[in-house]
Write a protein that holds these residues in place. Sequence first.
Motif, PDB file in Angstrom:
ATOM      1  N   ASP A 160       1.113  -1.240  -0.032  1.00 19.41           N
ATOM      2  CA  ASP A 160      -0.127  -0.303   0.011  1.00 19.41           C
ATOM      3  C   ASP A 160       0.671   1.166  -0.143  1.00 19.41           C
ATOM      4  N   ARG A 161       2.112   1.328  -0.176  1.00 23.96           N
ATOM      5  CA  ARG A 161       3.044   2.473   0.959  1.00 23.96           C
ATOM      6  C   ARG A 161       2.994   3.385  -0.710  1.00 23.96           C
ATOM      7  N   ASP A 162       3.321   3.106  -1.506  1.00 22.23           N
ATOM      8  CA  ASP A 162       3.340   3.476  -3.250  1.00 22.23           C
ATOM      9  C   ASP A 162       2.432   5.252  -2.510  1.00 22.23           C
ATOM     10  N   ARG A 163       0.916   4.376  -2.127  1.00 23.35           N
ATOM     11  CA  ARG A 163      -0.109   5.552  -2.311  1.00 23.35           C
ATOM     12  C   ARG A 163      -0.291   6.261  -1.330  1.00 23.35           C
ATOM     13  N   PHE A 164       0.722   6.372  -0.580  1.00 24.83           N
ATOM     14  CA  PHE A 164       1.228   7.667   0.681  1.00 24.83           C
ATOM     15  C   PHE A 164       1.777   8.601   0.426  1.00 24.83           C
ATOM     16  N   ILE A 165       2.857   8.475  -1.323  1.00 24.93           N
ATOM     17  CA  ILE A 165       3.306   9.786  -1.636  1.00 24.93           C
ATOM     18  C   ILE A 165       2.381  10.511  -2.470  1.00 24.93           C
ATOM     19  N   GLY A 166       1.000   9.614  -2.961  1.00 27.52           N
ATOM     20  CA  GLY A 166       0.330  10.735  -3.701  1.00 27.52           C
ATOM     21  C   GLY A 166      -0.919  11.475  -2.714  1.00 27.52           C
ATOM     22  N   TRP A 167      -1.242  10.423  -1.632  1.00 27.53           N
ATOM     23  CA  TRP A 167      -2.356  11.546  -0.900  1.00 27.53           C
ATOM     24  C   TRP A 167      -1.340  12.534  -0.449  1.00 27.53           C
ATOM     25  N   SER A 168      -0.227  12.432   0.495  1.00 30.30           N
ATOM     26  CA  SER A 168       0.130  13.625   1.466  1.00 30.30           C
ATOM     27  C   SER A 168       0.446  14.536   0.244  1.00 30.30           C
ATOM     28  N   HIS A 169       0.770  14.494  -0.241  1.00 30.95           N
ATOM     29  CA  HIS A 169       0.797  15.699  -1.733  1.00 30.95           C
ATOM     30  C   HIS A 169      -0.356  16.117  -1.869  1.00 30.95           C
ATOM     31  N   ALA A 170      -1.019  15.001  -2.103  1.00 33.94           N
ATOM     32  CA  ALA A 170      -2.815  16.630  -2.320  1.00 33.94           C
ATOM     33  C   ALA A 170      -3.406  17.010  -0.428  1.00 33.94           C
ATOM     34  N   LEU A 171      -2.884  16.646   0.586  1.00 33.51           N
ATOM     35  CA  LEU A 171      -2.885  16.942   0.981  1.00 33.51           C
ATOM     36  C   LEU A 171      -2.670  18.191   1.568  1.00 33.51           C
ATOM     37  N   LEU A 172      -1.154  18.080   1.603  1.00 32.12           N
ATOM     38  CA  LEU A 172      -0.529  19.283   1.851  1.00 32.12           C
ATOM     39  C   LEU A 172      -0.514  20.571   0.816  1.00 32.12           C
ATOM     40  N   ALA A 173      -1.135  20.606   0.053  1.00 28.55           N
ATOM     41  CA  ALA A 173      -1.563  21.056  -1.811  1.00 28.55           C
ATOM     42  C   ALA A 173      -2.311  22.443  -1.372  1.00 28.55           C
ATOM     43  N   VAL A 174      -1.873  23.809  -1.236  1.00 30.52           N
ATOM     44  CA  VAL A 174      -2.176  25.011  -1.168  1.00 30.52           C
ATOM     45  C   VAL A 174      -3.210  25.126  -2.387  1.00 30.52           C
ATOM     46  N   SER A 175      -2.554  25.205  -2.676  1.00 28.10           N
ATOM     47  CA  SER A 175      -2.751  25.576  -4.811  1.00 28.10           C
ATOM     48  C   SER A 175      -2.619  24.509  -6.341  1.00 28.10           C
ATOM     49  N   GLY A 176      -3.088  25.009  -7.021  1.00 28.32           N
ATOM     50  CA  GLY A 176      -2.878  23.435  -7.776  1.00 28.32           C
ATOM     51  C   GLY A 176      -4.144  21.981  -7.837  1.00 28.32           C
ATOM     52  N   MET A 177      -4.895  21.814  -6.647  1.00 29.12           N
ATOM     53  CA  MET A 177      -5.829  21.194  -6.783  1.00 29.12           C
ATOM     54  C   MET A 177      -6.420  21.451  -6.055  1.00 29.12           C
ATOM     55  N   THR A 178      -7.310  20.719  -6.080  1.00 30.57           N
ATOM     56  CA  THR A 178      -9.191  21.197  -6.210  1.00 30.57           C
ATOM     57  C   THR A 178      -9.667  21.037  -5.150  1.00 30.57           C
ATOM     58  N   GLU A 179     -10.627  21.413  -4.688  1.00 23.60           N
ATOM     59  CA  GLU A 179     -10.894  21.263  -3.589  1.00 23.60           C
ATOM     60  C   GLU A 179     -11.762  19.632  -3.028  1.00 23.60           C
ATOM     61  N   GLU A 180     -12.017  19.629  -4.625  1.00 22.71           N
ATOM     62  CA  GLU A 180     -12.965  18.305  -4.296  1.00 22.71           C
ATOM     63  C   GLU A 180     -12.108  17.345  -4.202  1.00 22.71           C
ATOM     64  N   GLU A 181     -10.299  17.665  -5.341  1.00 24.44           N
ATOM     65  CA  GLU A 181      -9.551  16.297  -5.229  1.00 24.44           C
ATOM     66  C   GLU A 181      -8.361  16.334  -4.388  1.00 24.44           C
ATOM     67  N   ILE A 182      -9.032  17.641  -3.091  1.00 27.65           N
ATOM     68  CA  ILE A 182      -7.758  17.111  -2.071  1.00 27.65           C
ATOM     69  C   ILE A 182      -9.038  16.739  -0.539  1.00 27.65           C
ATOM     70  N   LEU A 183     -10.425  16.950  -1.229  1.00 32.09           N
ATOM     71  CA  LEU A 183     -11.136  16.011   0.084  1.00 32.09           C
ATOM     72  C   LEU A 183     -11.231  13.891  -0.381  1.00 32.09           C
ATOM     73  N   GLN A 184     -11.049  14.412  -1.852  1.00 37.10           N
ATOM     74  CA  GLN A 184     -11.264  13.411  -2.605  1.00 37.10           C
ATOM     75  C   GLN A 184      -9.878  12.312  -1.104  1.00 37.10           C
ATOM     76  N   ASN A 185      -9.340  12.762  -1.497  1.00 34.87           N
ATOM     77  CA  ASN A 185      -7.661  11.819  -1.647  1.00 34.87           C
ATOM     78  C   ASN A 185      -7.044  11.977  -0.397  1.00 34.87           C
ATOM     79  N   SER A 186      -7.799  13.009   1.371  1.00 33.08           N
ATOM     80  CA  SER A 186      -8.401  12.709   2.450  1.00 33.08           C
ATOM     81  C   SER A 186      -9.101  11.580   2.810  1.00 33.08           C
ATOM     82  N   MET A 187     -10.637  11.860   2.176  1.00 34.69           N
ATOM     83  CA  MET A 187     -11.165  10.750   2.432  1.00 34.69           C
ATOM     84  C   MET A 187     -10.486   9.170   2.058  1.00 34.69           C
ATOM     85  N   GLU A 188     -10.375   9.378   0.920  1.00 36.08           N
ATOM     86  CA  GLU A 188      -9.033   7.791   0.939  1.00 36.08           C
ATOM     87  C   GLU A 188      -8.248   7.460   2.316  1.00 36.08           C
ATOM     88  N   LEU A 189      -7.494   8.605   2.383  1.00 38.68           N
ATOM     89  CA  LEU A 189      -6.574   8.242   3.444  1.00 38.68           C
ATOM     90  C   LEU A 189      -6.849   8.369   4.838  1.00 38.68           C
TER      91      LEU A 189
END
Lengths: 405, 72
Positions: A160-189
Amino acid sequence: MTTETAPFPFPPLPPEEALEAFRKVRADRPMTKVTMPYGGDVWVIHRHAAAKKMLEDRRFVRQPFRGEREVPYFVQFPPFLLQTFQWADPPEHTRLRRLVARAFTARRVEQLRQRAQEMAQNLLDRMTADGRTGGDFAQEFATPFPIRVLCELIGVPEDDRDRFIGWSHALLAVSGMTEEEILQNSMELYGYLAALIARRRAEPLEDLLSLLAVAEEKDDSLTDEEILPIAMLILVGGFDNTANFITHGVRAMLHNPEHLKLLLTDIDGIVPTLVEETLRHAGFVMGTPVAGGAGLPPHMASEDVEIDGRLIRAGECVLVDISAANHDENAFADPHVFDITRKANPHLTLSHGLHHCLGAPLARMEIQVALSAIFRRLPRLRLTGEAVDITETLTGGISSLPVAW
Amino acid sequence: MADATWTVEVDGSACIGSGVCASIAPRHFVVENGRSRPLAGRVQPAEELRDVVVLCPGAAVLVHDEDGEPVE
């Protein structure tokens, strides 16, 4: 305020000029009131002794930032981070941190060192497989290494480890990613971690999630609602930051051949002081401009407090300008010099006092293992292109560093 | 019972100068030149010393009770 002779904040300058700008502002005044892009005004402390004094003084608190008060900073803090003990005061802070602290003691970290060394060797094996002589250091080593060590510590299964890389970046993104994408990643994690905690509660292993899931302290135990943000804090705090400093250390070495030559004479002997000097100063020897403005997460004064002759009023916010404090001539000998064998190095990069980086022993061990493994295995490592910096996230990052060996 | 004292030591080789101790128990510790030292070797029992022992990231703070047992 005599900001005309020593302006702060200041835009990116060549490192030598930035060091001089920090020196001037330190000489001129202990702190500057700055209006941040978010959250309003904050006193930014430039001097090492004053910064240390503030960070040790419990009248400076964090709890108000979990409520109405917006954090004065150059980016927005993600709401989930504000729920962690990084933003709590005693006694809540003490209760939560002491439950986690056991997983991060120097002794526990030493037990992980050998596994970390194996992981570093495995990544280097992959980089150099089939006679390859070049690649992307950020993608192939600096990014995957800390997340693997963290997953080992936390207890995330290999697959499962590789998935964490994408999740982590999404969680910290303050721009360049939509709120929907951030929410989606947070929910999955969150969902993933919640399921894993339940499994560890039923069948504990020797990992951090098991320790948290079964933790009991004076008739107290942690609920899932408390464990999840702690796990998230550890992930986001221990991933990008560690990767960045590994890359900073490598870049600093490759931009300064005389230092690399010295390192290669005694890698194991020099790496511990190289790591501290990387934490303090590497940003100034990578051939890139340096701006004045960033700092540690802020505190709020709960009452009037005088620091270095300046009155900080109750309700005012304050943060540490680590770039200036880490080059204070009153705390460091020859602070402008990149000295990879520096003996006394009380830098504030990992903060100080109650909120001193929980993962400091882990971060140090990882950066030591990484730099040692890299330069032992690839002593002729060299840059072949420009680094690509991610600047729009809370912790920043380096997404690409082309190298050959 | 007013004589009951605990001993406080800092292992200088394990201390990383984090300042956690000086922040939690400013009456008991001071950090100078990147290293902590206790302000007194023998002190009255204090709950905050338990927190310091557990929260010190270097596990460098050693506190013993009046019977010589480690406090944690």
